[in-house]
Design an enzyme around this catalytic site. Structure first.
Site, short mmCIF file in Angstrom:
data_model
loop_
_atom_site.label_atom_id
_atom_site.label_comp_id
_atom_site.label_asym_id
_atom_site.label_seq_id
_atom_site.Cartn_x
_atom_site.Cartn_y
_atom_site.Cartn_z
N LYS A 74 5.19 -2.09 2.88
CA LYS A 74 5.44 -2.36 1.46
C LYS A 74 5.61 -1.04 0.69
CE LYS A 74 0.43 -2.66 0.81
NZ LYS A 74 -0.72 -3.58 0.91
N ARG A 173 -8.46 -11.87 -5.03
CA ARG A 173 -7.18 -11.29 -5.40
C ARG A 173 -6.07 -12.28 -5.09
NH1 ARG A 173 -4.79 -5.72 -2.80
NH2 ARG A 173 -4.46 -7.14 -1.06
N TYR A 296 0.82 25.91 -18.97
CA TYR A 296 0.66 25.28 -20.28
C TYR A 296 -0.76 25.42 -20.78
CZ TYR A 296 5.17 22.89 -20.32
OH TYR A 296 6.50 22.60 -20.36
N MET A 344 5.90 19.49 -15.14
CA MET A 344 6.72 18.37 -14.67
C MET A 344 7.53 18.73 -13.43
SD MET A 344 9.61 16.22 -16.72
CE MET A 344 8.53 15.64 -18.00
C1 LIG Z 1 -1.62 -3.25 1.92
C2 LIG Z 1 -2.21 -4.28 2.78
C3 LIG Z 1 -2.55 -4.00 4.11
C4 LIG Z 1 -2.52 -2.60 4.68
O1 LIG Z 1 -3.63 -1.89 4.18
P1 LIG Z 1 -4.01 -0.42 4.67
O2 LIG Z 1 -5.31 -0.15 4.03
O3 LIG Z 1 -2.94 0.48 4.14
O4 LIG Z 1 -4.04 -0.42 6.14
C5 LIG Z 1 -2.94 -5.05 4.92
N1 LIG Z 1 -3.04 -6.30 4.43
C6 LIG Z 1 -2.76 -6.60 3.14
C7 LIG Z 1 -2.92 -8.01 2.66
C8 LIG Z 1 -2.35 -5.60 2.27
O5 LIG Z 1 -2.11 -5.89 0.99
#
Ligand SMILES: *Cc1c(COP(=O)(O)O)cnc(C)c1O
Length: 398
Positions: A74, A173, A296, A344
């Site tokens: 993702k 969640r 800065y 930046m």
């Molecule tokens: C992001 C996610 C993972 C992977 O998590 P990591 O801590 O990066 O290994 C696995 N399962 C779900 C449901 C997630 O949202």
């Protein structure tokens, strides 16, 4: 580390402007050599990602039925580039991928071909249903609204695509819990029509092996999945993998560990390694007298005469605002700390006493094995160090 900028190794987008060939009588054409660039390079080591995938497989190895190791890609593979990363993981044998959204799934499908499973964690939404069908994405069904939506849509689909069902075992969640879980459990017809090929839940406190929540979630997941079809199950993210084989079920879902991030509070048990570094050329070198200020607000005051160098990466490229004096990179084997607030587009580094005198064009390496410490100093998650990476880098995958 090479001394000057290595523009010739910059494969992906290194197509510098090529000036028109000079009108010369000579017919021996000079080979085109790109000029040094001030742009920083984000180098991703795909072999390291594959090695991390193998290391996770080894950590999950058990006799009898093997545990499948999926990959969570993702957010553009945590900012590293889903295209190259997912192809490398496919090459390493991965056949199950997780993304957050249908749009991520759509581009992932183009990268890894027709056969691997692509699960969409956030579930189906009305507007994205056509993407699920066209790209053969499997939604993770998290609640009754998503279940009804997917079920309704299935009527139009001859192939009746599969899905995953997620249970919420304490994180509050995403996933079925409480009355939603009761509703799903009692509607066996609906579950049969949904025909899931995977059941999953997610751990809230996995990095802390001592946290009792882990065990509670595991027991709850094991118990409640008994009321559902006997399909492969997964619970563990990266950190969950190190909680032991009780947590592996049939599949594990690592993300951060693949990308070389420390997953647990006890890194000694982890066998993965860093997969990325930033290579930034020095743009300017400045000599400071004791008492001179830098950056800065003049927040940095030179405690002695010193040499600093400015590189062309800043917070717009994803560098976190670390306090003065934080080590964020190295030249040769020498640590380099920040002098002045990160800008930046620019960062000032203390180069005092480097073995080689700093000069423009010299390459400074950021992050790599130091990423974890930089994240800590900045008070951001190590995950964010990757997802914040900006779009201005040259990127190389090797
Ligand atoms: C992001 C996610 C993972 C992977 O998590 P990591 O801590 O990066 O290994 C696995 N399962 C779900 C449901 C997630 O949202």
């Amino acid at each position: 580390m090479s001394d000057s900028h290595p523009p010739f190794k910059r494969k992906p987008d290194a197509k510098p402007f090529r000036p028109a060939a000079p009108k010369k009588s000579s017919d021996t054409e000079e080979p085109f050599v790109p000029k040094p660039s001030g742009r920083a390079l984000l180098r991703v080591d795909l072999d390291a990602i594959k090695d991390n995938y193998e290391a996770i497989k080894t950590a999950c190895a058990r006799k009898g039925r093997p545990v499948m190791v999926s990959a969570v890609v993702k957010a553009d593979a945590y900012g590293l580039g889903a295209k190259h990363v997912s192809r490398a993981l496919y090459g390493a044998g991965c056949r199950n991928f997780f993304v957050a959204t249908a749009h991520e799934g759509k581009s992932l499908r183009d990268h890894i071909g027709k056969t691997p499973s692509i699960y969409v964690l956030n579930g189906p939404t009305p507007r994205e249903l056509p993407i699920f069908y066209a790209c053969k994405l499997k939604p993770v069904i998290n609640n009754m609204a998503q279940a009804y939506l997917w079920d309704q849509g299935l009527k139009s689909q001859e192939a009746r695509p599969r899905c995953a069902i997620q249970f919420d075992t304490g994180m509050n969640r995403m996933g079925f819990n409480g009355s939603e879980l009761d509703a799903l459990r009692s509607d066996t017809q609906l579950v049969a029509r949904l025909n899931p090929d995977h059941l999953m839940s997610h751990l809230a406190c996995a990095p802390d092996a001592k946290n009792r929540t882990n065990q509670k979630q595991r027991e709850m997941f094991a118990a409640l999945t008994k009321s559902f079809p006997p399909v492969p199950r997964s619970l563990a993210n990266s950190a969950g993998i190190y909680l032991g084989s009780d947590y592996h079920f049939d599949m594990v879902r690592p993300g951060c560990a693949l990308y070389g991030l420390q997953a647990t509070d006890d890194p000694a048990q982890e066998k993965t390694r860093a997969v990325m570094q930033i290579e930034a050329p020095i743009l300017q070198v400045n000599e400071l007298k004791k008492g001179d200020r830098a950056g800065y607000g003049g927040s940095f005051t030179a405690p002695r005469d010193m040499t600093v160098a400015t590189i062309g990466v800043g917070y717009a490229d994803g560098l976190p605002l670390v306090p003065n004096g934080t080590v964020i990179g190295r030249l040769d084997k020498q640590n380099l700390s920040t002098a002045g607030r990160i800008s930046m587009d620019l960062t000032i580094l203390d180069m005092t006493g480097t073995r080689r005198p700093p000069k423009p064009g010299q390459i400074v390496v950021l992050y790599a094995n130091q990423l974890q410490k930089v994240a800590q100093a900045a008070g951001v998650l190590n995950y964010q160090m990757l997802t914040m990476l900006g779009s201005r880098f040259f990127r190389s995958y090797d």
